[in-house]
Design a protein around this motif. Structure first.
Motif, PDB file in Angstrom:
ATOM      1  N   PHE A   1       7.509  11.028   2.747  1.00  9.18           N
ATOM      2  CA  PHE A   1       6.740  11.209   1.518  1.00  9.18           C
ATOM      3  C   PHE A   1       5.925  12.491   1.594  1.00  9.18           C
ATOM      4  O   PHE A   1       5.394  12.850   2.638  1.00  9.18           O
TER       5      PHE A   1
ATOM      6  N   GLY B   1       4.626  10.032  -3.600  1.00 12.50           N
ATOM      7  CA  GLY B   1       3.977   8.851  -3.040  1.00 12.50           C
ATOM      8  C   GLY B   1       3.431   9.131  -1.659  1.00 12.50           C
ATOM      9  O   GLY B   1       3.739  10.157  -1.050  1.00 12.50           O
ATOM     10  N   ALA B   2       2.593   8.228  -1.170  1.00 15.90           N
ATOM     11  CA  ALA B   2       2.023   8.333   0.167  1.00 15.90           C
ATOM     12  C   ALA B   2       1.567   6.952   0.621  1.00 15.90           C
ATOM     13  O   ALA B   2       1.166   6.126  -0.194  1.00 15.90           O
ATOM     14  N   LYS B   3       1.631   6.720   1.906  1.00 14.70           N
ATOM     15  CA  LYS B   3       1.151   5.498   2.544  1.00 14.70           C
ATOM     16  C   LYS B   3       1.839   4.223   2.058  1.00 14.70           C
ATOM     17  O   LYS B   3       1.204   3.338   1.507  1.00 14.70           O
ATOM     18  N   PRO B   4       3.139   4.096   2.308  1.00 14.94           N
ATOM     19  CA  PRO B   4       3.796   2.823   1.994  1.00 14.94           C
ATOM     20  C   PRO B   4       3.230   1.736   2.900  1.00 14.94           C
ATOM     21  O   PRO B   4       2.992   1.977   4.080  1.00 14.94           O
TER      22      PRO B   4
ATOM     23  N   THR C   1       6.917   0.382  -2.606  1.00 15.17           N
ATOM     24  CA  THR C   1       5.727   0.945  -3.233  1.00 15.17           C
ATOM     25  C   THR C   1       4.968   1.807  -2.232  1.00 15.17           C
ATOM     26  O   THR C   1       5.098   1.627  -1.021  1.00 15.17           O
ATOM     27  N   THR C   2       4.190   2.731  -2.751  1.00 19.54           N
ATOM     28  CA  THR C   2       3.234   3.472  -1.941  1.00 19.54           C
ATOM     29  C   THR C   2       1.848   3.205  -2.511  1.00 19.54           C
ATOM     30  O   THR C   2       1.683   3.073  -3.720  1.00 19.54           O
ATOM     31  N   THR C   3       0.861   3.098  -1.649  1.00 19.58           N
ATOM     32  CA  THR C   3      -0.489   2.770  -2.107  1.00 19.58           C
ATOM     33  C   THR C   3      -1.233   3.977  -2.663  1.00 19.58           C
ATOM     34  O   THR C   3      -2.229   3.823  -3.375  1.00 19.58           O
TER      35      THR C   3
ATOM     36  N   GLY D   1      -0.547   5.773  -6.489  1.00 18.10           N
ATOM     37  CA  GLY D   1       0.579   5.050  -5.922  1.00 18.10           C
ATOM     38  C   GLY D   1       1.832   5.162  -6.773  1.00 18.10           C
ATOM     39  O   GLY D   1       1.790   5.637  -7.915  1.00 18.10           O
TER      40      GLY D   1
ATOM     41  N   THR E   1      11.488   8.490  -7.453  1.00 19.03           N
ATOM     42  CA  THR E   1      10.260   7.799  -7.821  1.00 19.03           C
ATOM     43  C   THR E   1      10.510   7.136  -9.162  1.00 19.03           C
ATOM     44  O   THR E   1      10.845   7.798 -10.139  1.00 19.03           O
TER      45      THR E   1
ATOM     46  N   ARG F   1      -0.214  -2.787  -3.118  1.00 17.64           N
ATOM     47  CA  ARG F   1      -0.162  -3.079  -1.681  1.00 17.64           C
ATOM     48  C   ARG F   1       0.799  -4.218  -1.350  1.00 17.64           C
ATOM     49  O   ARG F   1       1.245  -4.334  -0.230  1.00 17.64           O
TER      50      ARG F   1
END
Length: 133
Positions: A45, A50-53, A67-69, A77, A91, A104
């Protein structure tokens, strides 16, 4: 080779794995390489996509959804999809805050619809329950 109904994969995208973990996932998915390769990434990512799945992936047919938070156009997200070999990344949804932020939990599928929740955003900033086609 693939489940005929939506099934949750109880693993997260990882930047590195053990050879045993990669081999086990390769046998289950039938698409990932088995062998000496112990570090592989299906998608990295970049923030914009997106970032931080943080949630498990969902398999619908042969496509992985997740999903990414954080990240995306509004940094609230995203929902994404890709194939088990890492091709076809797209995306599907950029959360804006008004429609939710910080998904989340995992996604669930019913027919052609995906459902999920966000931890914040929405009209009262208390999160949302969403569906997307």
């Amino acid at each position: 080779m693939y489940p005929k109904s939506p099934t949750r994969l109880h693993f997260l995208l990882r930047h590195s794995t053990t050879a045993a973990w990669a081999a086990a996932m390769s046998l289950w998915l039938g698409a990932l390489p088995i062998g000496a390769q112990t570090n592989w990434v299906l998608h990295a990512f970049n923030g914009t996509d997106g970032a931080k799945p943080a949630a498990p992936l969902l398999v619908v047919g042969t496509t992985l959804y997740g999903t990414t938070t954080q990240g995306g156009i509004s940094n609230c997200g995203t929902i994404f999809k890709l194939e088990p070999d890492g091709t076809g990344f797209a995306t599907v949804k950029h959360f804006t805050g008004a429609d939710g932020a910080g998904p989340r939990g995992g996604l669930i599928a019913s027919g052609t619809l995906l459902y999920g929740t966000t931890s914040s955003g929405g009209s009262n900033n208390g999160g949302t329950v969403f569906r997307i086609n």
